[in-house]
Design an enzyme around this catalytic site. Sequence first.
Site, PDB file in Angstrom:
ATOM      1  N   ASP A   8       0.795  -1.230   0.000  1.00  0.00           N
ATOM      2  CA  ASP A   8       0.000   0.000   0.000  1.00  0.00           C
ATOM      3  C   ASP A   8       0.832   1.287   0.000  1.00  0.00           C
ATOM      4  O   ASP A   8       1.531   1.582   0.965  1.00  0.00           O
ATOM      5  CB  ASP A   8      -0.901   0.028   1.237  1.00  0.00           C
ATOM      6  CG  ASP A   8      -1.834  -1.162   1.325  1.00  0.00           C
ATOM      7  OD1 ASP A   8      -3.038  -0.936   1.496  1.00  0.00           O
ATOM      8  OD2 ASP A   8      -1.360  -2.310   1.239  1.00  0.00           O
ATOM      9  N   ASN A  67     -10.470  -1.186   0.120  1.00  0.00           N
ATOM     10  CA  ASN A  67     -11.682  -0.587   0.678  1.00  0.00           C
ATOM     11  C   ASN A  67     -11.792   0.908   0.446  1.00  0.00           C
ATOM     12  O   ASN A  67     -12.862   1.494   0.624  1.00  0.00           O
ATOM     13  CB  ASN A  67     -11.785  -0.894   2.181  1.00  0.00           C
ATOM     14  CG  ASN A  67     -10.585  -0.389   2.958  1.00  0.00           C
ATOM     15  OD1 ASN A  67      -9.442  -0.718   2.635  1.00  0.00           O
ATOM     16  ND2 ASN A  67     -10.825   0.384   3.997  1.00  0.00           N
ATOM     17  N   HIS A  68     -10.705   1.573   0.018  1.00  0.00           N
ATOM     18  CA  HIS A  68     -10.763   2.999  -0.274  1.00  0.00           C
ATOM     19  C   HIS A  68     -10.851   3.274  -1.775  1.00  0.00           C
ATOM     20  O   HIS A  68     -10.622   4.411  -2.202  1.00  0.00           O
ATOM     21  CB  HIS A  68      -9.528   3.717   0.293  1.00  0.00           C
ATOM     22  CG  HIS A  68      -9.502   3.777   1.778  1.00  0.00           C
ATOM     23  ND1 HIS A  68      -8.333   3.716   2.508  1.00  0.00           N
ATOM     24  CD2 HIS A  68     -10.502   3.879   2.698  1.00  0.00           C
ATOM     25  CE1 HIS A  68      -8.614   3.778   3.800  1.00  0.00           C
ATOM     26  NE2 HIS A  68      -9.922   3.870   3.940  1.00  0.00           N
ATOM     27  N   HIS A 173      -3.493  -4.213   3.054  1.00  0.00           N
ATOM     28  CA  HIS A 173      -4.448  -3.463   3.885  1.00  0.00           C
ATOM     29  C   HIS A 173      -3.948  -3.121   5.274  1.00  0.00           C
ATOM     30  O   HIS A 173      -4.179  -2.013   5.751  1.00  0.00           O
ATOM     31  CB  HIS A 173      -5.788  -4.199   4.014  1.00  0.00           C
ATOM     32  CG  HIS A 173      -6.768  -3.496   4.913  1.00  0.00           C
ATOM     33  ND1 HIS A 173      -7.288  -2.243   4.621  1.00  0.00           N
ATOM     34  CD2 HIS A 173      -7.315  -3.848   6.114  1.00  0.00           C
ATOM     35  CE1 HIS A 173      -8.118  -1.876   5.587  1.00  0.00           C
ATOM     36  NE2 HIS A 173      -8.146  -2.814   6.504  1.00  0.00           N
ATOM     37  N   HIS A 175      -0.910  -2.721   6.403  1.00  0.00           N
ATOM     38  CA  HIS A 175       0.216  -1.786   6.358  1.00  0.00           C
ATOM     39  C   HIS A 175       1.442  -2.200   7.167  1.00  0.00           C
ATOM     40  O   HIS A 175       2.379  -1.409   7.304  1.00  0.00           O
ATOM     41  CB  HIS A 175      -0.216  -0.380   6.805  1.00  0.00           C
ATOM     42  CG  HIS A 175      -1.081   0.343   5.825  1.00  0.00           C
ATOM     43  ND1 HIS A 175      -1.116   1.715   5.730  1.00  0.00           N
ATOM     44  CD2 HIS A 175      -1.953  -0.114   4.895  1.00  0.00           C
ATOM     45  CE1 HIS A 175      -1.983   2.068   4.793  1.00  0.00           C
ATOM     46  NE2 HIS A 175      -2.504   0.967   4.269  1.00  0.00           N
TER      47      HIS A 175
END
Length: 255
Positions: A8, A67-68, A173, A175
Amino acid sequence: MNLLFIGDVVGNAGCEILSKRLYNIKKEYDIDFTIINGENSAQGNGITPQSYDKLIRMGADVITTGNHCFKRKEAVGMYSENEILLRPANYPDGAEGRGFTVVDLCPVKIAVVNLMGTMYLESLDNPFFCIDKILEQIDTPNIFVDFHAEATSEKKAMGFYLEKKVTAVIGTHTHVQTSDETILGGHTAYITDAGMTGPERSVLGVESEIIIKKLKYHTPVKFVESSNPASINGVVVSFDEKSGKATNISRIIMH
């Protein structure tokens, strides 16, 4: 072949360090294909046309999200216009965009699938049934899955479920890079989380004091990206392109 997966990317800091280092990373590891999770690449999280363009110019072959993916209004239309920009495949029918793509490198084809977990996240379609349907449509053995999920148990379960069915299952996700990289069943590369590309001294990319205040007092706060130096997290997967069999997975952490 060697595939590079970058965990990410968070905001300007993540994009900046990646723009400076990605070329040399690809050269050092003899990379043939690059996947970048860009769902937090815009300042303030989400993805925008500007942050998408930055990642493409750096050398991303496919960009995955999570999810973003629809967080920013600027993202409307992006997923329909760009075949190499993915949103989780288990979004309901009718949602903009696509959850997987097959890139033809002539003669090698590489499939990239983007899935999202449902434990502690949005109630999307069941990712296990979703991946079953997708695998029926893919005509290459070289299949890489970005499983964007919160629960480590769900990620591990997906790894075992796809053992010998895909080349790699790479978690995103949370991180924080995990140290459980392995080859499942002598075929499928797996890691629970590839980690984050962004400010290292932070809480998942956000200024630490802000998150401490939120957790301590349970009051609303505005997330602000940490101004501390960034690092790059990801994995390199070596695989046989004829069989889709992974032969090695190595974590990378660069400051």
